[in-house]
Design a protein around this motif. Sequence first.
Motif, PDB file in Angstrom:
ATOM      1  N   VAL A 186     -61.489  56.105 -34.276  1.00 35.09           N
ATOM      2  CA  VAL A 186     -61.247  56.940 -33.106  1.00 35.09           C
ATOM      3  C   VAL A 186     -61.888  56.265 -31.903  1.00 35.09           C
ATOM      4  CG1 VAL A 186     -61.517  59.224 -32.083  1.00 35.09           C
ATOM      5  CG2 VAL A 186     -61.284  58.994 -34.571  1.00 35.09           C
ATOM      6  N   LEU A 187     -61.058  55.800 -30.973  1.00 33.04           N
ATOM      7  CA  LEU A 187     -61.539  55.033 -29.828  1.00 33.04           C
ATOM      8  C   LEU A 187     -61.317  55.796 -28.523  1.00 33.04           C
ATOM      9  CD1 LEU A 187     -60.187  51.465 -30.679  1.00 33.04           C
ATOM     10  CD2 LEU A 187     -62.579  52.197 -30.739  1.00 33.04           C
ATOM     11  N   PHE A 188     -62.393  55.953 -27.755  1.00 35.71           N
ATOM     12  CA  PHE A 188     -62.264  56.459 -26.391  1.00 35.71           C
ATOM     13  C   PHE A 188     -61.885  55.270 -25.505  1.00 35.71           C
ATOM     14  CE2 PHE A 188     -64.999  59.454 -28.482  1.00 35.71           C
ATOM     15  CZ  PHE A 188     -64.715  60.680 -27.903  1.00 35.71           C
ATOM     16  N   LEU A 189     -60.743  55.331 -24.855  1.00 39.12           N
ATOM     17  CA  LEU A 189     -60.260  54.201 -24.073  1.00 39.12           C
ATOM     18  C   LEU A 189     -60.444  54.443 -22.580  1.00 39.12           C
ATOM     19  CD1 LEU A 189     -56.926  53.291 -25.907  1.00 39.12           C
ATOM     20  CD2 LEU A 189     -59.258  52.507 -26.383  1.00 39.12           C
ATOM     21  N   GLY A 190     -60.714  53.349 -21.864  1.00 42.30           N
ATOM     22  CA  GLY A 190     -60.846  53.417 -20.420  1.00 42.30           C
ATOM     23  C   GLY A 190     -60.365  52.131 -19.792  1.00 42.30           C
ATOM     24  N   PHE A 191     -61.250  51.496 -19.023  1.00 46.97           N
ATOM     25  CA  PHE A 191     -60.877  50.271 -18.302  1.00 46.97           C
ATOM     26  C   PHE A 191     -61.545  49.034 -18.900  1.00 46.97           C
ATOM     27  CE2 PHE A 191     -60.315  52.969 -14.211  1.00 46.97           C
ATOM     28  CZ  PHE A 191     -59.180  53.536 -14.750  1.00 46.97           C
ATOM     29  N   GLU A 192     -61.825  49.083 -20.199  1.00 46.78           N
ATOM     30  CA  GLU A 192     -62.483  47.952 -20.857  1.00 46.78           C
ATOM     31  C   GLU A 192     -61.712  47.567 -22.116  1.00 46.78           C
ATOM     32  OE1 GLU A 192     -67.070  48.592 -20.131  1.00 46.78           O
ATOM     33  OE2 GLU A 192     -66.133  50.491 -20.642  1.00 46.78           O
ATOM     34  N   LYS A 228     -51.780  51.302 -19.084  1.00 45.02           N
ATOM     35  CA  LYS A 228     -51.357  49.915 -18.892  1.00 45.02           C
ATOM     36  C   LYS A 228     -52.446  48.951 -19.347  1.00 45.02           C
ATOM     37  CE  LYS A 228     -49.831  46.653 -15.315  1.00 45.02           C
ATOM     38  NZ  LYS A 228     -49.548  46.465 -13.870  1.00 45.02           N
ATOM     39  N   ASN A 229     -53.676  49.287 -19.039  1.00 45.74           N
ATOM     40  CA  ASN A 229     -54.811  48.445 -19.382  1.00 45.74           C
ATOM     41  C   ASN A 229     -54.948  48.246 -20.888  1.00 45.74           C
ATOM     42  OD1 ASN A 229     -56.757  46.957 -18.036  1.00 45.74           O
ATOM     43  ND2 ASN A 229     -58.341  48.504 -18.296  1.00 45.74           N
ATOM     44  N   ASN A 230     -54.581  49.276 -21.643  1.00 44.42           N
ATOM     45  CA  ASN A 230     -54.714  49.245 -23.099  1.00 44.42           C
ATOM     46  C   ASN A 230     -53.355  49.178 -23.786  1.00 44.42           C
ATOM     47  OD1 ASN A 230     -57.782  49.921 -23.592  1.00 44.42           O
ATOM     48  ND2 ASN A 230     -57.105  51.329 -21.982  1.00 44.42           N
ATOM     49  N   SER A 231     -52.371  48.623 -23.088  1.00 41.97           N
ATOM     50  CA  SER A 231     -50.982  48.671 -23.568  1.00 41.97           C
ATOM     51  C   SER A 231     -50.802  47.982 -24.923  1.00 41.97           C
ATOM     52  CB  SER A 231     -50.043  48.039 -22.532  1.00 41.97           C
ATOM     53  OG  SER A 231     -50.411  46.693 -22.279  1.00 41.97           O
ATOM     54  N   PRO A 273     -67.224  54.561 -28.306  1.00 44.94           N
ATOM     55  CA  PRO A 273     -67.221  55.202 -26.984  1.00 44.94           C
ATOM     56  C   PRO A 273     -66.993  54.215 -25.836  1.00 44.94           C
ATOM     57  CG  PRO A 273     -69.479  54.870 -27.716  1.00 44.94           C
ATOM     58  CD  PRO A 273     -68.593  54.317 -28.786  1.00 44.94           C
ATOM     59  N   PHE A 274     -65.744  54.086 -25.388  1.00 48.75           N
ATOM     60  CA  PHE A 274     -65.431  53.194 -24.270  1.00 48.75           C
ATOM     61  C   PHE A 274     -64.751  53.946 -23.121  1.00 48.75           C
ATOM     62  CE2 PHE A 274     -65.356  50.709 -28.220  1.00 48.75           C
ATOM     63  CZ  PHE A 274     -66.459  49.901 -27.970  1.00 48.75           C
ATOM     64  N   GLY A 275     -64.964  55.243 -23.087  1.00 49.96           N
ATOM     65  CA  GLY A 275     -64.441  56.068 -22.009  1.00 49.96           C
ATOM     66  C   GLY A 275     -65.541  56.411 -21.022  1.00 49.96           C
ATOM     67  N   THR A 276     -65.673  57.695 -20.674  1.00 53.94           N
ATOM     68  CA  THR A 276     -66.675  58.122 -19.703  1.00 53.94           C
ATOM     69  C   THR A 276     -67.997  58.450 -20.395  1.00 53.94           C
ATOM     70  OG1 THR A 276     -66.171  60.490 -19.851  1.00 53.94           O
ATOM     71  CG2 THR A 276     -64.818  59.178 -18.334  1.00 53.94           C
ATOM     72  N   LYS A 277     -69.060  58.535 -19.605  1.00 55.11           N
ATOM     73  CA  LYS A 277     -70.363  58.888 -20.162  1.00 55.11           C
ATOM     74  C   LYS A 277     -70.406  60.334 -20.660  1.00 55.11           C
ATOM     75  CE  LYS A 277     -72.465  55.310 -17.375  1.00 55.11           C
ATOM     76  NZ  LYS A 277     -73.332  54.948 -16.242  1.00 55.11           N
ATOM     77  N   PRO A 278     -69.817  61.306 -19.951  1.00 51.19           N
ATOM     78  CA  PRO A 278     -69.769  62.654 -20.517  1.00 51.19           C
ATOM     79  C   PRO A 278     -69.037  62.718 -21.855  1.00 51.19           C
ATOM     80  CG  PRO A 278     -69.368  62.746 -18.157  1.00 51.19           C
ATOM     81  CD  PRO A 278     -69.362  61.292 -18.530  1.00 51.19           C
TER      82      PRO A 278
END
Length: 326
Positions: A186-192, A228-231, A273-278
Amino acid sequence: MKAADEPIAVDSLARLNEYGPDDLFICCAGFEDRCLAAAAKMGANFRVRFSIIFVIEEPRYQKLVDTNLYKLQTLLARRTAEGLFVIRCQRDDPIDAVNQLKNIWSRCQPKDAEEPFITVDISGFTKVYLLGLLYFLVAELNLGIPRIIHTTQTYLPTRLTQGVAQISTVTNFFGGISIDKQTVLVLFLGFEPERSLSVWKHFNPARTIALITTPRQGNVDYLRYAEKNNSYLLSQPSVEVRNVPADNPYAVRNVLETIYDETKGLFNMVTGPFGTKPQTVGLFLFWLEHPRVQVVYSYPVEYTKSYLKRKTGPTLILPLAPAVRA
Protein backbone atom coordinates in the motif's frame (compact mmCIF):
# COMPACT_ATOMS: atom_id res chain seq x y z
CA MET A 1 -11.76 18.84 24.24
CA LYS A 2 -14.01 17.80 21.38
CA ALA A 3 -12.45 15.99 18.47
CA ALA A 4 -13.14 17.34 15.01
CA ASP A 5 -14.34 15.76 11.77
CA GLU A 6 -12.13 17.89 9.53
CA PRO A 7 -8.90 19.91 9.80
CA ILE A 8 -9.36 23.27 11.49
CA ALA A 9 -7.45 26.27 10.11
CA VAL A 10 -6.11 28.53 12.87
CA ASP A 11 -4.89 32.12 12.79
CA SER A 12 -4.12 32.14 16.51
CA LEU A 13 -2.88 29.04 18.35
CA ALA A 14 -4.29 28.64 21.87
CA ARG A 15 -2.77 26.58 24.64
CA LEU A 16 -4.36 23.28 25.67
CA ASN A 17 -4.17 23.78 29.44
CA GLU A 18 -6.73 26.31 30.64
CA TYR A 19 -5.16 26.48 34.11
CA GLY A 20 -1.54 27.17 33.23
CA PRO A 21 1.22 26.65 30.66
CA ASP A 22 1.23 23.60 28.43
CA ASP A 23 3.90 20.96 29.01
CA LEU A 24 5.64 20.71 25.64
CA PHE A 25 5.81 22.29 22.21
CA ILE A 26 7.83 20.18 19.74
CA CYS A 27 8.79 21.34 16.26
CA CYS A 28 11.52 21.05 13.64
CA ALA A 29 13.65 23.76 12.02
CA GLY A 30 13.98 23.00 8.31
CA PHE A 31 14.76 24.90 5.13
CA GLU A 32 11.08 25.62 4.38
CA ASP A 33 9.48 28.81 5.71
CA ARG A 34 6.41 26.90 6.88
CA CYS A 35 8.34 25.49 9.85
CA LEU A 36 7.94 28.96 11.45
CA ALA A 37 4.20 29.41 10.94
CA ALA A 38 2.77 27.66 14.01
CA ALA A 39 5.17 29.34 16.43
CA ALA A 40 4.42 32.71 14.83
CA LYS A 41 0.68 32.15 15.34
CA MET A 42 0.82 31.45 19.07
CA GLY A 43 -1.81 33.56 20.81
CA ALA A 44 -1.01 36.31 23.30
CA ASN A 45 -1.74 33.98 26.23
CA PHE A 46 0.10 30.95 24.87
CA ARG A 47 2.64 29.63 27.37
CA VAL A 48 4.53 26.36 27.49
CA ARG A 49 6.91 24.95 30.09
CA PHE A 50 9.38 23.49 27.58
CA SER A 51 10.01 23.80 23.85
CA ILE A 52 12.03 21.31 21.81
CA ILE A 53 13.38 22.18 18.37
CA PHE A 54 14.75 19.39 16.20
CA VAL A 55 17.25 20.53 13.58
CA ILE A 56 17.73 18.12 10.69
CA GLU A 57 21.04 18.96 9.06
CA GLU A 58 20.76 19.59 5.33
CA PRO A 59 24.18 20.63 3.91
CA ARG A 60 22.78 21.93 0.64
CA TYR A 61 20.43 24.33 2.45
CA GLN A 62 22.24 24.75 5.77
CA LYS A 63 22.12 28.55 5.74
CA LEU A 64 18.31 28.46 5.44
CA VAL A 65 18.07 25.84 8.19
CA ASP A 66 20.21 27.91 10.55
CA THR A 67 18.23 31.08 9.79
CA ASN A 68 14.95 29.33 10.55
CA LEU A 69 16.41 27.84 13.73
CA TYR A 70 17.33 31.33 14.95
CA LYS A 71 13.85 32.62 14.14
CA LEU A 72 12.20 29.70 15.93
CA GLN A 73 14.37 30.18 19.00
CA THR A 74 13.42 33.86 19.09
CA LEU A 75 9.70 33.13 18.72
CA LEU A 76 9.62 30.33 21.28
CA ALA A 77 11.80 32.08 23.86
CA ARG A 78 8.93 34.50 24.43
CA ARG A 79 6.51 31.65 25.14
CA THR A 80 8.68 29.15 27.02
CA ALA A 81 8.80 29.35 30.80
CA GLU A 82 11.34 26.71 31.91
CA GLY A 83 13.60 25.59 29.07
CA LEU A 84 14.20 25.49 25.32
CA PHE A 85 16.13 22.52 23.95
CA VAL A 86 17.72 22.11 20.51
CA ILE A 87 18.37 18.62 19.12
CA ARG A 88 20.68 18.51 16.11
CA CYS A 89 20.54 15.38 13.98
CA GLN A 90 21.32 13.91 10.58
CA ARG A 91 18.63 13.56 7.92
CA ASP A 92 18.98 9.78 7.67
CA ASP A 93 19.36 9.03 11.40
CA PRO A 94 16.08 9.51 13.29
CA ILE A 95 17.19 6.92 15.86
CA ASP A 96 19.92 9.24 17.11
CA ALA A 97 17.45 12.14 17.26
CA VAL A 98 14.97 10.18 19.40
CA ASN A 99 17.82 8.95 21.62
CA GLN A 100 18.81 12.57 22.23
CA LEU A 101 15.21 13.30 23.21
CA LYS A 102 15.27 10.34 25.61
CA ASN A 103 18.43 11.74 27.22
CA ILE A 104 16.70 15.02 28.14
CA TRP A 105 13.26 13.60 28.83
CA SER A 106 13.66 13.55 32.62
CA ARG A 107 14.23 17.33 32.46
CA CYS A 108 11.25 18.25 30.28
CA GLN A 109 8.62 15.54 30.69
CA PRO A 110 4.99 16.49 31.39
CA LYS A 111 3.96 17.07 34.99
CA ASP A 112 1.11 14.58 34.73
CA ALA A 113 1.59 11.64 32.37
CA GLU A 114 -2.12 10.87 32.68
CA GLU A 115 -3.06 14.29 31.29
CA PRO A 116 -0.15 15.72 29.27
CA PHE A 117 -0.48 18.95 27.32
CA ILE A 118 1.70 18.43 24.26
CA THR A 119 1.61 20.05 20.83
CA VAL A 120 3.70 18.71 17.93
CA ASP A 121 4.17 20.88 14.84
CA ILE A 122 4.92 18.34 12.12
CA SER A 123 5.54 20.88 9.33
CA GLY A 124 9.35 20.65 9.34
CA PHE A 125 9.80 16.94 10.08
CA THR A 126 10.52 14.30 7.47
CA LYS A 127 8.03 11.43 7.45
CA VAL A 128 10.45 8.89 8.93
CA TYR A 129 11.36 11.31 11.74
CA LEU A 130 7.69 11.87 12.39
CA LEU A 131 7.08 8.13 12.76
CA GLY A 132 10.02 7.82 15.16
CA LEU A 133 8.84 10.72 17.31
CA LEU A 134 5.24 9.48 17.51
CA TYR A 135 6.45 5.98 18.36
CA PHE A 136 8.41 7.35 21.33
CA LEU A 137 5.64 9.59 22.66
CA VAL A 138 2.70 7.27 22.08
CA ALA A 139 3.91 3.66 21.91
CA GLU A 140 6.81 3.85 24.39
CA LEU A 141 5.68 6.51 26.86
CA ASN A 142 1.93 5.87 26.49
CA LEU A 143 1.16 9.59 26.57
CA GLY A 144 -1.69 9.40 24.08
CA ILE A 145 -1.88 11.20 20.76
CA PRO A 146 -0.65 14.81 21.13
CA ARG A 147 -2.30 17.76 19.45
CA ILE A 148 -0.79 17.88 15.97
CA ILE A 149 -0.35 21.06 13.95
CA HIS A 150 0.52 21.15 10.26
CA THR A 151 1.18 24.11 8.00
CA THR A 152 0.37 23.33 4.37
CA GLN A 153 2.06 24.55 1.20
CA THR A 154 1.01 25.38 -2.32
CA TYR A 155 1.94 22.72 -4.87
CA LEU A 156 3.99 23.18 -8.02
CA PRO A 157 4.25 20.71 -10.92
CA THR A 158 7.81 19.71 -10.06
CA ARG A 159 9.42 16.74 -8.35
CA LEU A 160 10.35 17.23 -4.73
CA THR A 161 13.30 14.83 -4.52
CA GLN A 162 15.82 13.18 -6.80
CA GLY A 163 17.22 9.68 -6.68
CA VAL A 164 17.01 6.91 -4.09
CA ALA A 165 19.83 6.40 -1.60
CA GLN A 166 18.48 3.33 0.23
CA ILE A 167 15.34 1.35 1.00
CA SER A 168 14.75 0.15 4.54
CA THR A 169 12.09 -0.85 7.04
CA VAL A 170 11.37 1.99 9.46
CA THR A 171 12.82 1.27 12.91
CA ASN A 172 10.17 -0.13 15.29
CA PHE A 173 7.77 -0.67 12.37
CA PHE A 174 9.11 -4.05 11.27
CA GLY A 175 5.73 -5.75 11.50
CA GLY A 176 5.16 -9.49 11.51
CA ILE A 177 5.85 -10.91 8.06
CA SER A 178 4.91 -14.49 7.25
CA ILE A 179 6.97 -16.29 4.61
CA ASP A 180 3.88 -18.30 3.71
CA LYS A 181 1.94 -15.26 2.49
CA GLN A 182 2.23 -12.98 -0.51
CA THR A 183 2.50 -9.21 -0.08
CA VAL A 184 -0.04 -6.46 -0.59
CA LEU A 185 1.86 -3.19 -0.92
CA VAL A 186 0.00 0.00 0.00
CA LEU A 187 1.76 3.12 -1.27
CA PHE A 188 0.86 6.73 -0.56
CA LEU A 189 1.78 8.52 -3.79
CA GLY A 190 2.72 12.14 -4.32
CA PHE A 191 5.43 13.98 -6.22
CA GLU A 192 8.27 11.54 -5.55
CA PRO A 193 7.79 8.79 -8.15
CA GLU A 194 11.34 7.41 -7.99
CA ARG A 195 11.05 6.66 -4.30
CA SER A 196 7.70 4.89 -4.44
CA LEU A 197 8.59 3.02 -7.65
CA SER A 198 11.84 1.76 -6.10
CA VAL A 199 9.88 0.28 -3.18
CA TRP A 200 7.42 -1.36 -5.57
CA LYS A 201 10.25 -2.96 -7.57
CA HIS A 202 12.01 -4.05 -4.39
CA PHE A 203 9.00 -5.95 -3.01
CA ASN A 204 7.52 -7.19 -6.29
CA PRO A 205 4.12 -7.51 -4.56
CA ALA A 206 1.28 -9.76 -5.67
CA ARG A 207 -1.08 -6.84 -5.22
CA THR A 208 -0.50 -3.09 -5.01
CA ILE A 209 -2.92 -0.43 -3.79
CA ALA A 210 -1.87 3.09 -4.72
CA LEU A 211 -3.34 5.84 -2.56
CA ILE A 212 -3.66 9.14 -4.41
CA THR A 213 -4.38 12.30 -2.44
CA THR A 214 -7.76 13.91 -2.87
CA PRO A 215 -6.65 17.49 -3.68
CA ARG A 216 -7.16 20.29 -1.20
CA GLN A 217 -9.98 22.68 -2.12
CA GLY A 218 -10.75 20.83 -5.35
CA ASN A 219 -7.33 21.48 -6.90
CA VAL A 220 -7.76 19.31 -9.99
CA ASP A 221 -4.30 20.26 -11.33
CA TYR A 222 -2.72 18.67 -8.26
CA LEU A 223 -4.55 15.40 -8.87
CA ARG A 224 -3.67 15.35 -12.56
CA TYR A 225 -0.01 15.99 -11.87
CA ALA A 226 0.19 13.35 -9.15
CA GLU A 227 -1.33 10.81 -11.56
CA LYS A 228 0.98 11.87 -14.40
CA ASN A 229 3.99 11.82 -12.10
CA ASN A 230 3.29 8.21 -11.13
CA SER A 231 1.92 7.11 -14.51
CA TYR A 232 4.29 4.14 -14.93
CA LEU A 233 3.38 2.59 -11.60
CA LEU A 234 -0.32 3.31 -12.02
CA SER A 235 -0.35 1.65 -15.44
CA GLN A 236 0.77 -1.73 -14.09
CA PRO A 237 -1.96 -4.41 -14.17
CA SER A 238 -1.54 -5.36 -10.49
CA VAL A 239 -2.01 -1.79 -9.25
CA GLU A 240 -5.34 -0.58 -7.89
CA VAL A 241 -5.98 3.13 -7.21
CA ARG A 242 -7.88 4.57 -4.27
CA ASN A 243 -8.20 8.11 -2.91
CA VAL A 244 -7.25 9.46 0.52
CA PRO A 245 -7.65 12.96 2.01
CA ALA A 246 -4.61 15.19 2.35
CA ASP A 247 -5.03 16.45 5.92
CA ASN A 248 -7.31 14.08 7.84
CA PRO A 249 -5.28 11.40 9.65
CA TYR A 250 -8.27 9.61 11.10
CA ALA A 251 -9.94 9.35 7.69
CA VAL A 252 -6.66 7.96 6.30
CA ARG A 253 -6.61 5.44 9.14
CA ASN A 254 -10.12 4.35 8.09
CA VAL A 255 -9.05 3.83 4.46
CA LEU A 256 -6.18 1.62 5.63
CA GLU A 257 -8.54 -0.25 7.96
CA THR A 258 -10.79 -1.07 5.01
CA ILE A 259 -7.82 -2.42 3.04
CA TYR A 260 -6.66 -4.43 6.04
CA ASP A 261 -10.10 -6.00 6.48
CA GLU A 262 -10.09 -7.00 2.79
CA THR A 263 -6.65 -8.60 2.88
CA LYS A 264 -6.02 -9.89 6.43
CA GLY A 265 -5.20 -13.56 6.62
CA LEU A 266 -4.35 -13.63 2.92
CA PHE A 267 -1.46 -11.17 2.55
CA ASN A 268 1.39 -9.56 4.43
CA MET A 269 0.59 -5.85 4.45
CA VAL A 270 3.46 -3.47 3.72
CA THR A 271 3.02 0.31 3.52
CA GLY A 272 5.14 3.17 2.20
CA PRO A 273 4.43 6.83 3.15
CA PHE A 274 5.24 9.06 0.15
CA GLY A 275 2.24 11.36 0.33
CA THR A 276 1.55 14.14 2.84
CA LYS A 277 2.74 14.33 6.44
CA PRO A 278 -0.81 14.19 7.86
CA GLN A 279 -1.27 10.95 5.90
CA THR A 280 1.81 9.60 7.68
CA VAL A 281 0.13 10.45 11.00
CA GLY A 282 -2.90 8.50 9.76
CA LEU A 283 -0.63 5.56 8.95
CA PHE A 284 0.72 5.70 12.51
CA LEU A 285 -2.81 5.66 13.96
CA PHE A 286 -3.54 2.58 11.87
CA TRP A 287 -0.27 0.88 12.82
CA LEU A 288 -1.02 1.34 16.53
CA GLU A 289 -3.95 -1.03 16.09
CA HIS A 290 -2.17 -3.36 13.64
CA PRO A 291 1.53 -3.57 14.58
CA ARG A 292 2.04 -6.62 12.34
CA VAL A 293 1.89 -4.24 9.36
CA GLN A 294 5.34 -3.29 8.07
CA VAL A 295 6.27 0.30 7.18
CA VAL A 296 9.04 0.87 4.62
CA TYR A 297 10.81 3.99 3.46
CA SER A 298 13.16 4.97 0.67
CA TYR A 299 15.56 7.80 1.40
CA PRO A 300 16.16 10.36 -1.37
CA VAL A 301 19.58 11.32 -2.62
CA GLU A 302 18.65 15.02 -2.38
CA TYR A 303 15.79 17.47 -2.11
CA THR A 304 15.17 19.70 -5.12
CA LYS A 305 14.90 23.48 -5.03
CA SER A 306 11.20 23.22 -5.83
CA TYR A 307 10.62 23.11 -2.06
CA LEU A 308 11.91 26.68 -1.85
CA LYS A 309 9.42 27.95 -4.45
CA ARG A 310 6.31 26.69 -2.67
CA LYS A 311 4.35 29.24 -0.68
CA THR A 312 3.21 28.66 2.89
CA GLY A 313 -0.48 27.82 3.25
CA PRO A 314 -2.89 27.64 6.20
CA THR A 315 -1.91 26.18 9.57
CA LEU A 316 -4.22 23.29 10.50
CA ILE A 317 -5.11 21.44 13.67
CA LEU A 318 -5.48 17.86 12.45
CA PRO A 319 -8.44 15.60 13.34
CA LEU A 320 -7.15 12.48 15.08
CA ALA A 321 -10.27 10.67 16.32
CA PRO A 322 -13.98 10.36 15.57
CA ALA A 323 -15.94 13.48 16.33
CA VAL A 324 -17.43 13.61 19.83
CA ARG A 325 -21.07 14.63 19.66
CA ALA A 326 -22.54 16.78 22.39
